[in-house]
Design a protein around this motif. Structure first.
Motif, short mmCIF file in Angstrom:
data_model
loop_
_atom_site.label_atom_id
_atom_site.label_comp_id
_atom_site.label_asym_id
_atom_site.label_seq_id
_atom_site.Cartn_x
_atom_site.Cartn_y
_atom_site.Cartn_z
N THR A 245 -19.30 8.91 1.73
CA THR A 245 -19.16 8.32 0.40
C THR A 245 -17.74 7.86 0.15
O THR A 245 -17.49 6.79 -0.41
N GLU A 246 -16.80 8.71 0.61
CA GLU A 246 -15.39 8.36 0.44
C GLU A 246 -15.05 7.09 1.23
O GLU A 246 -14.36 6.19 0.72
N LYS A 247 -15.54 7.04 2.46
CA LYS A 247 -15.31 5.83 3.26
C LYS A 247 -15.95 4.61 2.61
O LYS A 247 -15.38 3.51 2.61
N PHE A 248 -17.18 4.82 2.09
CA PHE A 248 -17.87 3.71 1.43
C PHE A 248 -17.10 3.26 0.19
O PHE A 248 -16.96 2.06 -0.07
N GLU A 249 -16.61 4.28 -0.58
CA GLU A 249 -15.81 3.93 -1.77
C GLU A 249 -14.52 3.23 -1.37
O GLU A 249 -14.07 2.30 -2.06
N ALA A 253 -13.49 -0.20 -2.56
CA ALA A 253 -12.17 -0.47 -3.14
C ALA A 253 -11.47 -1.58 -2.37
O ALA A 253 -10.82 -2.45 -2.96
N HIS A 254 -11.62 -1.50 -1.03
CA HIS A 254 -11.01 -2.55 -0.21
C HIS A 254 -11.65 -3.91 -0.53
O HIS A 254 -10.94 -4.92 -0.66
N ILE A 255 -13.01 -3.87 -0.66
CA ILE A 255 -13.70 -5.11 -1.01
C ILE A 255 -13.26 -5.60 -2.38
O ILE A 255 -13.04 -6.80 -2.58
N THR A 259 -11.61 -8.75 -3.14
CA THR A 259 -12.22 -9.64 -4.13
C THR A 259 -11.19 -10.10 -5.15
O THR A 259 -11.14 -11.28 -5.52
N GLN A 260 -10.38 -9.11 -5.60
CA GLN A 260 -9.32 -9.46 -6.54
C GLN A 260 -8.33 -10.44 -5.90
O GLN A 260 -7.91 -11.42 -6.53
N GLU A 261 -7.98 -10.10 -4.63
CA GLU A 261 -7.08 -11.02 -3.94
C GLU A 261 -7.72 -12.39 -3.78
O GLU A 261 -7.07 -13.43 -3.97
#
Length: 490
Positions: A245-249, A253-255, A259-261
């Motif tokens: 779950t942490e890796k997925f989160e 977060a990376h996505i 996405t923000q970038e």
């Protein structure tokens, strides 16, 4: 499961979904390091395996020097164990434990048996395991891991004999409650690829957690005994739901960051596109201006080209005129040379004529001074009288043309005049003769109003009609003289 059909059915189910003997044996190798230290502590090596099944674990125990006994209610499974020379009994797990003496076993194990038991039986089984184990002995219970969402919601219920999934915390609580010294959870059978994944997808969260887990509980013992197992209890095994779950989160977060970038980049790109559009419009306007300028320049070039063509035509015409002028100049020079030659010829002729006149005057003087001339004097007087008569006749004809004889005589004189004019030699001879008699010459001029001529020693002026009466050589000489006079005037 004493019904033969049920036994065969469950055995076929186990063979299909549990896995082959080789697969199960390879999975059980993970427990060997945990149990070997017990051989150094105790000389008695009794092990009780609850729900021994096809006997894969019993074989491993036997190979490693343990005296293992298995119990199971499935006779078909037990027959497979007997075929391999293993010690097995058809007994209920809890009953088999209750029959054992206190602190008589090094290991009590049960692989995929806990999920088949009601909670009160499972609770009693853990309690009995504490009693029969030697100090430092191990209770090993392996069961499907409900942390794995797919296992907990689907795969667990594939086996119709399963009661309910058992959370890890429940087994840990039971072990601690009934007096085990320490408990370790081993998560098992996850795929090797999941350990290498840095980016975890949602499907990995659902299906990637270790599908099985094992609880290893150790009974209280001296520090020296427990110390042999510290390394194993301190390790982490398998994949937890929290880690995935942490890796997925982290991936989300990376996505999200990306996405923000990307959004920021998109906004920048939109701004850039807008600026580019503005620049493109400016460039397009400049291109339009350039095209207009090009059209104007092209028009100017065409006009210049047309002018150049006109200038070229004019230059060609000028060249032609120059060539014609040069040709005319050459012709004029040629004519001038010709006229110069002709003038010299005429000059020579004039000199010759002067010589002839002088010669004639010499002869005339000789004739006048001669004896014969003096002798013929009376004849000349008669000639003078005849001339007087002729002049009077001509005057009479000139001033009294009304009478018939005068008209006839006038017509005769006009015809004679034309005849003389048509013959160059007669004309030249008549001019020489009339030059000596000016009054006669003047009167003869007035004979015939349609013909008028003027004669002299040097120059002759004639009308166009009189020129036609000249012979060819005279006309040529006249034209050459006239052209020469015109050229000199220019």
């Amino acid at each position: 499961m004493h019904n033969k059909n049920e036994v065969r059915l469950y055995r076929a189910f186990e063979d299909k979904h549990r896995g082959s003997r080789e697969l199960i044996t390879s999975r059980l190798q993970v427990y060997i390091p945990w149990i070997l230290p017990l051989l150094d502590v105790y000389s008695e090596r009794q092990v009780m395996d609850l729900g021994c099944g096809r006997g894969e674990w019993l074989e491993l125990l036997k190979k490693n020097g343990f005296q293992a006994v298995g119990v199971d209610l499935d006779r078909g499974m037990l027959e497979a164990c007997v075929e391999r020379g293993l010690t097995v009994f058809e007994k209920d797990a809890l009953t088999a434990l209750r029959e054992l003496s206190d602190e008589s076993q090094l290991i009590v194990s049960g692989f995929h048996i806990a999920e088949h038991l009601p909670f009160d039986v499972l609770s009693d089984l853990v309690c009995e395991a504490v009693r029969v184990l030697k100090p430092g002995g191990l209770l090993i219970l392996e069961t499907p891991n409900p942390e794995n969402i797919k296992v907990a919601t689907a795969n667990f219920y594939l086996d119709p004999t399963h009661q309910r999934p058992i959370p890890q915390q429940l087994l840990v609580f039971l072990a601690e409650y009934f007096g085990f010294s320490r408990v370790k959870i081993l998560r098992l059978q996850e795929s090797k690829e999941i350990h290498e994944k840095s980016s975890v997808a949602l499907l990995d969260v659902i299906d990637g957690v270790s599908p099985d887990y094992s609880m290893i509980a150790q009974k209280k013992a001296s520090y020296e005994v427990l110390n042999r197992f510290d390394g194993y209890f301190s390790q982490e095994y398998g994949i937890t739901l929290e880690s995935l779950t942490e890796k997925f989160e982290q991936r989300l977060a990376h996505i999200e960051t990306k996405t923000q970038e990307a959004s920021s980049f998109t906004r920048e790109a939109v701004d850039w596109v807008i600026k580019a559009q503005i620049n493109a419009e400016r460039i397009e306007n400049k291109l339009i201006d350039a095209e207009l300028r090009m059209e104007r320049a092209e028009t100017s070039a065409k006009e210049a080209f047309l002018r150049a063509e006109k200038f070229e035509a004019q230059a060609s015409e000028a060249l032609l005129k120059i060539e014609r002028a040069e040709t005319r100049t050459l012709e004029a020079e040629s004519r001038a040379s010709y006229f110069e030659v002709r003038s010299k010829e005429l000059e020579n002729r004039m000199k010759q004529m002067e010589a002839d006149v002088q010669n004639a005057w010499h002869h005339y003087s000789m004739v006048v001074n001669s004896h014969s001339w003096k002798t013929t004097y009376p004849l000349r007087l008669a000639g003078k009288a005849a001339r007087w008569f002729v002049r009077g006749s001509i005057a009479w004809i000139t001033f009294a043309p009304s009478s018939r004889p005068r008209r006839i005589l006038r017509i005769t004189l006009i015809a004679l005049k034309r005849k003389i004019q048509s013959n160059y030699k007669l004309k030249a001879l008549a001019l020489r003769f009339l030059t000596r008699f000016p009054s006669l010459k003047e009167r003869l001029k007035r004979v015939g109003d349609d013909q008028r001529y003027y004669s002299g020693v040097g120059t002759v002026h004639q009308s166009n009609h009189s020129i036609e009466n000249l012979n060819s050589s005279a006309r040529k000489i006249y034209k050459d003289l006239k052209a020469s006079i015109e050229k000199n005037k220019e």
